[in-house]
Design an enzyme around this catalytic site. Structure first.
Site, mmCIF file in Angstrom:
data_model
loop_
_atom_site.group_PDB
_atom_site.id
_atom_site.type_symbol
_atom_site.label_atom_id
_atom_site.label_comp_id
_atom_site.label_asym_id
_atom_site.label_seq_id
_atom_site.Cartn_x
_atom_site.Cartn_y
_atom_site.Cartn_z
ATOM 1 N NE ARG A 118 57.336 44.063 58.764
ATOM 2 C CZ ARG A 118 57.198 44.628 59.845
ATOM 3 N NH1 ARG A 118 56.536 44.431 60.912
ATOM 4 N NH2 ARG A 118 58.573 45.611 60.108
ATOM 5 C CE LYS A 140 51.111 37.908 36.987
ATOM 6 N NZ LYS A 140 50.977 38.442 35.442
ATOM 7 C CD GLU A 182 42.505 40.375 29.816
ATOM 8 O OE1 GLU A 182 43.083 39.286 29.360
ATOM 9 O OE2 GLU A 182 43.295 41.491 29.854
ATOM 10 C CE LYS A 224 44.625 34.857 36.640
ATOM 11 N NZ LYS A 224 44.657 36.624 36.540
ATOM 12 C CD GLU A 234 53.751 36.011 34.673
ATOM 13 O OE1 GLU A 234 52.981 36.299 35.439
ATOM 14 O OE2 GLU A 234 54.210 36.408 33.743
ATOM 15 N NE ARG A 239 49.737 34.478 37.317
ATOM 16 C CZ ARG A 239 48.931 34.856 38.639
ATOM 17 N NH1 ARG A 239 49.460 34.454 39.671
ATOM 18 N NH2 ARG A 239 48.004 35.858 38.454
ATOM 19 C CG ASN A 243 51.243 37.779 30.799
ATOM 20 O OD1 ASN A 243 50.256 38.124 31.570
ATOM 21 N ND2 ASN A 243 52.425 37.459 31.450
ATOM 22 C CG HIS A 246 48.117 40.997 28.363
ATOM 23 N ND1 HIS A 246 47.341 40.128 27.796
ATOM 24 C CD2 HIS A 246 47.333 41.455 29.522
ATOM 25 C CE1 HIS A 246 46.419 40.035 28.415
ATOM 26 N NE2 HIS A 246 46.197 40.945 29.156
ATOM 27 C CG HIS A 250 51.039 45.583 29.433
ATOM 28 N ND1 HIS A 250 51.841 44.527 30.064
ATOM 29 C CD2 HIS A 250 49.854 45.579 29.821
ATOM 30 C CE1 HIS A 250 50.989 44.045 31.020
ATOM 31 N NE2 HIS A 250 49.800 44.545 30.781
ATOM 32 C CG HIS A 263 44.079 46.087 30.310
ATOM 33 N ND1 HIS A 263 45.368 46.286 30.157
ATOM 34 C CD2 HIS A 263 43.734 44.746 30.514
ATOM 35 C CE1 HIS A 263 46.169 44.635 30.410
ATOM 36 N NE2 HIS A 263 44.956 44.229 30.700
HETATM 37 N N1 LIG Z 1 45.574 41.907 38.209
HETATM 38 C C1 LIG Z 1 45.679 41.336 37.275
HETATM 39 O O1 LIG Z 1 45.619 39.946 37.029
HETATM 40 C C2 LIG Z 1 44.871 41.869 35.935
HETATM 41 C C3 LIG Z 1 44.715 41.213 34.939
HETATM 42 C C4 LIG Z 1 44.102 42.129 33.902
HETATM 43 C C5 LIG Z 1 43.982 43.193 34.135
HETATM 44 N N2 LIG Z 1 44.347 43.987 35.265
HETATM 45 C C6 LIG Z 1 44.403 45.386 35.145
HETATM 46 O O2 LIG Z 1 42.798 45.754 35.385
HETATM 47 C C7 LIG Z 1 42.565 47.026 35.059
HETATM 48 C C8 LIG Z 1 41.389 47.113 34.056
HETATM 49 O O3 LIG Z 1 40.218 46.663 34.703
HETATM 50 P P1 LIG Z 1 38.912 46.878 34.261
HETATM 51 O O4 LIG Z 1 38.722 46.921 32.553
HETATM 52 O O5 LIG Z 1 37.759 46.563 35.152
HETATM 53 O O6 LIG Z 1 38.801 48.781 34.516
HETATM 54 P P2 LIG Z 1 38.386 49.517 35.484
HETATM 55 O O7 LIG Z 1 38.481 49.297 36.825
HETATM 56 O O8 LIG Z 1 38.882 51.039 35.109
HETATM 57 O O9 LIG Z 1 36.694 49.745 35.299
HETATM 58 C C9 LIG Z 1 36.366 50.118 33.895
HETATM 59 C C10 LIG Z 1 35.278 51.202 34.084
HETATM 60 O O10 LIG Z 1 34.170 50.611 34.610
HETATM 61 C C11 LIG Z 1 33.522 51.213 35.703
HETATM 62 N N3 LIG Z 1 32.949 50.165 36.305
HETATM 63 C C12 LIG Z 1 33.201 49.121 37.144
HETATM 64 N N4 LIG Z 1 32.271 48.365 37.354
HETATM 65 C C13 LIG Z 1 31.034 48.831 36.930
HETATM 66 C C14 LIG Z 1 29.618 48.426 36.822
HETATM 67 N N5 LIG Z 1 29.252 47.490 37.513
HETATM 68 N N6 LIG Z 1 28.753 49.404 36.319
HETATM 69 C C15 LIG Z 1 29.139 50.439 35.547
HETATM 70 N N7 LIG Z 1 30.461 50.948 35.636
HETATM 71 C C16 LIG Z 1 31.451 50.290 36.011
HETATM 72 C C17 LIG Z 1 34.839 51.891 36.449
HETATM 73 O O11 LIG Z 1 34.411 52.726 37.253
HETATM 74 C C18 LIG Z 1 35.719 52.414 35.100
HETATM 75 O O12 LIG Z 1 34.975 53.505 34.836
HETATM 76 C C19 LIG Z 1 44.000 47.699 34.346
HETATM 77 O O13 LIG Z 1 44.568 48.429 35.320
HETATM 78 C C20 LIG Z 1 44.658 46.337 34.216
HETATM 79 O O14 LIG Z 1 46.081 46.247 34.573
HETATM 80 C C21 LIG Z 1 44.866 43.291 36.077
#
Ligand SMILES: NC(=O)c1ccc[n+]([C@@H]2O[C@H](COP(=O)([O-])OP(=O)(O)OC[C@H]3O[C@@H](n4cnc5c(N)ncnc54)[C@H](O)[C@@H]3O)[C@@H](O)[C@H]2O)c1
Length: 359
Positions: A118, A140, A182, A224, A234, A239, A243, A246, A250, A263
């Site tokens: 939980r 999130k 971003e 942020k 949100e 908040r 987006n 976005h 999406h 992304h």
């Molecule tokens: N929670 C939130 O508020 C929020 C906000 C924006 C995006 N997101 C989410 O984040 C995700 C995208 O995140 P991302 O762009 O980090 O993608 P990801 O986590 O897939 O990382 C991108 C690639 O980089 C590699 N990688 C990570 N760190 C590395 C490093 N230091 N050296 C070499 N390779 C590395 C990963 O293995 C992957 O192949 C999406 O799922 C999106 O929905 C969430």
């Protein structure tokens, strides 16, 4: 550099510094004495940072779980695997889960922490630029569903965020630019000062100049944090500004099955769509158009694998969870650094925007 997110009993610190990973175990041990930990990471990070992770594991005496790499694995099944691991490891309600990775690992691990017993605490250690400036802060968490992105999840704030820009040294240029999208987004919503900072330092940050990049990350995270403090779940609309781009992004990701477009790349297209929509619906002050256009022109659009069908993108948009009572919600630019949320855009205007961007 340190930023505190003030959320009463859910407040937490974000530490930002180059090389912080080498002080990580001391930091967490002093923040959480007499605590058991578990590390979740993915195959790529596990390989690249094998020695570091092993040293963390032995210094914290904690187990490691490695998930497959990629957005396609941001699923209920992978989340379930993390829960199996946490149960098998015998963690208790006072344990903390360490999410070491990009946004995918962070979102899934946070969701697992929110549901395990939980809810247990978790620590975000972002390793991509996207996760540093955005996903590791704000709570999130979640996974994707075949119907759309991030449709299953929970708000669950981390208890500590450790940002070490040293991790960016191994990140591919493509992932770096995706994350930069971003950071770039904050120029459009974070006030005139942030717009001017990005305007002046865009080239240096894209060239990975350490000091400017650190400052860009610090400024983004500060913006942020202040937004999250005022509208954690949100509900007030504030908040929703985060987006920016976005609603389009999406649907673009969904159009390409979350596979061939990253992304942040989709966000960049979304930013351009939002600007075009702002022009079409007159939210952008006409005197400022050239300033916006100059900034946007310096951030080249990533190539898409195939031609986009605007009608299909529109269809996906109505399935996105950000649809409010059947109305699409957009964040549109007004003045440099400022945007507003709009829910009164007609379907015809959305289609017209998409047709302009994807002729
Ligand atoms: N929670 C939130 O508020 C929020 C906000 C924006 C995006 N997101 C989410 O984040 C995700 C995208 O995140 P991302 O762009 O980090 O993608 P990801 O986590 O897939 O990382 C991108 C690639 O980089 C590699 N990688 C990570 N760190 C590395 C490093 N230091 N050296 C070499 N390779 C590395 C990963 O293995 C992957 O192949 C999406 O799922 C999106 O929905 C969430």
């Amino acid at each position: 550099m340190k930023i505190t997110v003030n959320l009463k009993e859910r407040s937490y610190d974000i530490n930002i510094e180059h090389g912080l990973r080498f002080r990580f175990t001391d930091l967490v041990k002093s923040a959480f004495p007499d605590t058991s930990f578990a590390i979740v990471t993915n195959t790529t990070i596990a390989e690249l940072y094998k020695e570091l992770i092993n040293s963390w594991s032995s210094e914290l005496d904690c187990p490691i779980h490695v998930v497959p790499d990629g957005e396609v694995y941001k699923t209920i099944e992978t989340w379930n695997g993390i829960l199996d691991f946490l149960l098998d490891s015998g963690l208790d309600r006072s344990s903390k889960v360490i999410a070491l990775g990009g946004g995918v690992v962070g979102d899934m691990t946070g969701f697992a922490a929110s549901t395990f017993l939980r809810g247990v605490g978790f620590i975000q250690v972002p390793t991509t630029l996207l996760a540093m400036v955005d996903s590791s802060v704000g709570g999130k968490t979640g996974v994707d569903h075949a119907t759309g992105k991030n449709l299953i999840g929970a708000f669950h704030q981390p208890e500590l965020v450790i940002i070490d820009t040293g991790f960016l040294d191994t990140l591919s240029d493509r992932d770096f630019l995706s994350g930069y999208a971003e950071l770039f987004k904050y120029a459009l919503i974070g006030g005139r000062d942030m717009f001017d900072f990005v305007y002046a330092n865009h080239d240096a940050m894209v060239a990975k100049e350490r000091d400017k990049l650190l400052e860009g990350i610090y400024r983004s995270v500060s913006i942020k944090a202040r937004v999250v403090e005022q509208d954690e779940h949100e509900t007030s609309g504030l908040r929703a500004l985060l987006n920016f781009g976005h609603t389009f992004a999406h649907s673009i990701e969904k159009y390409f099955n979350f596979e061939s477009v990253l992304h942040g790349e989709a966000v960049l297209w979304g930013i351009h769509c939002a600007y075009e929509m702002g022009k079409l619906t007159d939210t952008v002050s006409s005197g400022d158009c050239s300033l916006f256009e100059e900034l946007l022109s310096r951030m080249p659009l990533p190539k898409l694998p195939q031609k986009v069908d605007p009608g299909k993108i529109l269809g996906f948009m109505y399935k996105d969870k950000k649809v409010l009572s059947g109305k699409l919600r957009f964040v549109l630019p007004t003045d440099p650094g400022f945007s507003k949320v709009s829910t009164d855009i007609s379907e015809k205007q959305v289609l017209a925007t998409l047709e302009r961007v994807f002729p």
